[in-house]
Design a protein around this motif. Structure first.
Motif, PDB file in Angstrom:
ATOM      1  N   PRO A  82     -15.094  -2.180   4.906  1.00  0.00           N
ATOM      2  CA  PRO A  82     -14.937  -0.714   4.950  1.00  0.00           C
ATOM      3  C   PRO A  82     -14.611  -0.118   3.585  1.00  0.00           C
ATOM      4  N   ASP A  83     -15.049   1.122   3.389  1.00  0.00           N
ATOM      5  CA  ASP A  83     -14.838   1.817   2.110  1.00  0.00           C
ATOM      6  C   ASP A  83     -13.383   1.835   1.673  1.00  0.00           C
ATOM      7  N   SER A  84     -12.496   2.134   2.616  1.00  0.00           N
ATOM      8  CA  SER A  84     -11.085   2.285   2.233  1.00  0.00           C
ATOM      9  C   SER A  84     -10.544   0.971   1.667  1.00  0.00           C
ATOM     10  N   ILE A  85     -10.953  -0.152   2.245  1.00  0.00           N
ATOM     11  CA  ILE A  85     -10.537  -1.467   1.733  1.00  0.00           C
ATOM     12  C   ILE A  85     -11.172  -1.707   0.368  1.00  0.00           C
ATOM     13  N   GLY A  86     -12.461  -1.403   0.256  1.00  0.00           N
ATOM     14  CA  GLY A  86     -13.177  -1.580  -1.013  1.00  0.00           C
ATOM     15  C   GLY A  86     -12.571  -0.759  -2.141  1.00  0.00           C
ATOM     16  N   PHE A  87     -12.159   0.482  -1.830  1.00  0.00           N
ATOM     17  CA  PHE A  87     -11.608   1.358  -2.865  1.00  0.00           C
ATOM     18  C   PHE A  87     -10.249   0.860  -3.364  1.00  0.00           C
ATOM     19  N   SER A 256      -4.863   1.179  11.514  1.00  0.00           N
ATOM     20  CA  SER A 256      -5.921   2.038  12.073  1.00  0.00           C
ATOM     21  C   SER A 256      -7.329   1.523  11.755  1.00  0.00           C
ATOM     22  N   LEU A 257      -7.454   0.623  10.762  1.00  0.00           N
ATOM     23  CA  LEU A 257      -8.777   0.107  10.384  1.00  0.00           C
ATOM     24  C   LEU A 257      -9.253  -1.016  11.305  1.00  0.00           C
ATOM     25  N   GLU A 261      -4.307  -6.039  16.538  1.00  0.00           N
ATOM     26  CA  GLU A 261      -3.333  -6.570  15.567  1.00  0.00           C
ATOM     27  C   GLU A 261      -3.794  -7.948  15.084  1.00  0.00           C
ATOM     28  N   GLN A 262      -4.421  -8.703  15.990  1.00  0.00           N
ATOM     29  CA  GLN A 262      -4.930 -10.044  15.668  1.00  0.00           C
ATOM     30  C   GLN A 262      -5.985 -10.004  14.562  1.00  0.00           C
ATOM     31  N   SER A 263      -6.779  -8.923  14.543  1.00  0.00           N
ATOM     32  CA  SER A 263      -7.887  -8.848  13.563  1.00  0.00           C
ATOM     33  C   SER A 263      -7.474  -8.145  12.267  1.00  0.00           C
ATOM     34  N   ARG A 264      -6.195  -7.778  12.156  1.00  0.00           N
ATOM     35  CA  ARG A 264      -5.740  -7.050  10.973  1.00  0.00           C
ATOM     36  C   ARG A 264      -5.867  -7.899   9.710  1.00  0.00           C
ATOM     37  N   LYS A 265      -6.160  -7.240   8.589  1.00  0.00           N
ATOM     38  CA  LYS A 265      -6.347  -7.954   7.327  1.00  0.00           C
ATOM     39  C   LYS A 265      -5.414  -7.425   6.245  1.00  0.00           C
ATOM     40  N   SER A 266      -5.237  -8.267   5.234  1.00  0.00           N
ATOM     41  CA  SER A 266      -4.368  -7.931   4.106  1.00  0.00           C
ATOM     42  C   SER A 266      -5.070  -8.318   2.816  1.00  0.00           C
ATOM     43  N   LEU A 267      -4.547  -7.820   1.708  1.00  0.00           N
ATOM     44  CA  LEU A 267      -5.090  -8.163   0.395  1.00  0.00           C
ATOM     45  C   LEU A 267      -4.109  -9.101  -0.306  1.00  0.00           C
ATOM     46  N   LEU A 268      -4.591 -10.300  -0.596  1.00  0.00           N
ATOM     47  CA  LEU A 268      -3.797 -11.292  -1.314  1.00  0.00           C
ATOM     48  C   LEU A 268      -4.250 -11.289  -2.776  1.00  0.00           C
ATOM     49  N   ILE A 269      -3.301 -11.101  -3.700  1.00  0.00           N
ATOM     50  CA  ILE A 269      -3.629 -11.120  -5.133  1.00  0.00           C
ATOM     51  C   ILE A 269      -2.896 -12.297  -5.786  1.00  0.00           C
ATOM     52  N   LEU A 270      -3.674 -13.154  -6.464  1.00  0.00           N
ATOM     53  CA  LEU A 270      -3.127 -14.325  -7.140  1.00  0.00           C
ATOM     54  C   LEU A 270      -3.550 -14.296  -8.605  1.00  0.00           C
ATOM     55  N   GLN A 271      -2.716 -14.869  -9.462  1.00  0.00           N
ATOM     56  CA  GLN A 271      -3.112 -15.087 -10.859  1.00  0.00           C
ATOM     57  C   GLN A 271      -3.111 -16.590 -11.106  1.00  0.00           C
ATOM     58  N   VAL A 283       7.009 -10.826  -6.105  1.00  0.00           N
ATOM     59  CA  VAL A 283       5.769 -10.547  -5.357  1.00  0.00           C
ATOM     60  C   VAL A 283       5.858  -9.167  -4.714  1.00  0.00           C
ATOM     61  N   LEU A 284       4.783  -8.398  -4.894  1.00  0.00           N
ATOM     62  CA  LEU A 284       4.714  -7.049  -4.314  1.00  0.00           C
ATOM     63  C   LEU A 284       4.274  -7.166  -2.854  1.00  0.00           C
ATOM     64  N   LEU A 285       5.186  -6.847  -1.945  1.00  0.00           N
ATOM     65  CA  LEU A 285       4.886  -6.869  -0.502  1.00  0.00           C
ATOM     66  C   LEU A 285       4.942  -5.441   0.010  1.00  0.00           C
ATOM     67  N   ALA A 286       3.856  -4.969   0.623  1.00  0.00           N
ATOM     68  CA  ALA A 286       3.852  -3.565   1.075  1.00  0.00           C
ATOM     69  C   ALA A 286       2.795  -3.349   2.144  1.00  0.00           C
ATOM     70  N   ASN A 287       2.990  -2.280   2.909  1.00  0.00           N
ATOM     71  CA  ASN A 287       1.962  -1.803   3.838  1.00  0.00           C
ATOM     72  C   ASN A 287       1.215  -0.659   3.158  1.00  0.00           C
ATOM     73  N   ILE A 288      -0.100  -0.749   3.106  1.00  0.00           N
ATOM     74  CA  ILE A 288      -0.894   0.331   2.512  1.00  0.00           C
ATOM     75  C   ILE A 288      -0.988   1.455   3.548  1.00  0.00           C
ATOM     76  N   PRO A 289      -0.615   2.689   3.171  1.00  0.00           N
ATOM     77  CA  PRO A 289      -0.679   3.784   4.150  1.00  0.00           C
ATOM     78  C   PRO A 289      -2.119   4.108   4.534  1.00  0.00           C
ATOM     79  N   ASP A 290      -2.243   4.798   5.663  1.00  0.00           N
ATOM     80  CA  ASP A 290      -3.557   5.295   6.091  1.00  0.00           C
ATOM     81  C   ASP A 290      -4.116   6.215   5.016  1.00  0.00           C
TER      82      ASP A 290
END
Length: 314
Positions: A82-87, A256-257, A261-271, A283-290
């Motif tokens: 989805p666009d919102s995830i891509g952006f 909302s995307l 709840e089972q299909s929910r996704k997150s963004l993992l950032i590693l260096q 480590v930055l832990l947060a919920n991205i708002p709608d």
């Protein structure tokens, strides 16, 4: 009097109608025919492309793809990011690589190529070379047609992304990881995140592939299940991440995307660790708002900027 259509709507309708007409003629899947419809426009209707921006073209493709999904059932791994995830992902790729003028980006299990197209659109001030790795021949062809339609450079590698990659030293690896079991046990057993018995998790193996192909100090941005760090085998994953990388962030996309709840996704950032240069961070832990909640979204982005200043003084 009807309002004149904008160029994005014109492109969308041409792609939509042409894909469906071709499907009626040749009986191939709608997705295959969308690739042929893209080819028809970039080969024979260049005037339309010249009137349109990169964003208008990408959106026309996106709407055409979504329209065709109403016509045929597709496998989950053919779904578009989805666009919102891509952006959000594109914004963070830019933020973590602010001082780089050129970027070598690998999109692992790249699907349609839409995620790479979104990253390109959001990073136009940089010279970006895109390397896409995709096993599905239909999606490989579609992403090549999309690159021509958008007039941006994609190198598409037609292979299973878990097999040894012909790539290394990428500045950035991105991926919207397919989730499931990987059937080739001989390959899994060669990898650190392969299980000693039974089929291994494909998303674990893709994470390992991503880290392996990144240059020391480079970044990995992976769209993963929110429940990634739950389950019996998680210690193996945690040990690998702690040994090979400095974990940067785990950001949950808005509920909302997703349908469940089972299909929910997150963004993992590693260096990827680079001895003497990389350091552990909080480590930055947060919920991205709608995305519709603009004020909260701006607050979130400001918090990310603040975290960057504290942990990555440029």
């Amino acid at each position: 009097m009807t309002e004149e259509k904008n160029i994005m709507e014109v492109l969308f309708e041409k792609l939509d109608v042409k894909s469906k007409d071709l499907h009626d003629e040749n009986g191939q899947s709608y997705i295959e025919n969308l690739g042929l419809a893209l080819e028809e426009i970039y080969t024979n209707q260049r005037d339309l492309l010249e009137q349109s921006t990169l964003q208008e073209r990408r959106k026309a493709f996106q709407f055409a793809y979504l329209s065709l999904l109403k016509e045929e059932v597709i496998q989950p791994n053919h779904q578009m990011t989805p666009d919102s995830i891509g952006f959000i992902l594109s914004y963070l790729v830019n933020l973590f690589n602010k001082n780089k003028k050129e970027l070598n980006i690998v999109d692992i299990a790249s699907g349609t190529g839409h995620l790479s197209a979104t990253i390109n659109e959001q990073n136009q001030e940089k010279k970006v070379m895109h390397h896409l790795v995709e096993v599905d021949p239909v999606l490989q062809r579609l992403s090549i047609h999309l690159a021509n339609f958008l007039e941006i450079p994609f190198d598409v590698y037609p292979q299973d992304a878990i097999m040894p990659l012909p790539l290394e030293e990428a500045d950035v690896i991105v991926g919207d990881l397919p989730v499931g079991y990987y059937p080739v046990d001989e390959r899994s057993k060669e990898m650190k995140l392969g299980f000693s018995e039974g089929h291994s998790y494909s998303h674990y193996l893709l994470l390992e592939q991503a880290v392996t192909a990144t240059r020391p100090g480079g970044y990995v941005f992976l769209i993963v299940p929110t429940k990634l760090f739950e389950g019996e085998e998680v210690k193996q994953l945690q040990k690998y991440i702690a040994t090979e990388t400095e974990m940067q962030a785990f950001l949950n996309f808005p509920n909302s995307l997703f349908k469940t709840e089972q299909s929910r996704k997150s963004l993992l950032i590693l260096q990827k660790k680079d001895p003497g240069n990389t350091k552990s961070v909080e480590v930055l832990l947060a919920n991205i708002p709608d995305f519709k909640a603009q004020t909260q979204l701006q607050t979130f982005l400001a918090e990310v900027d603040e975290w960057m200043k504290e942990n990555h003084s440029l």
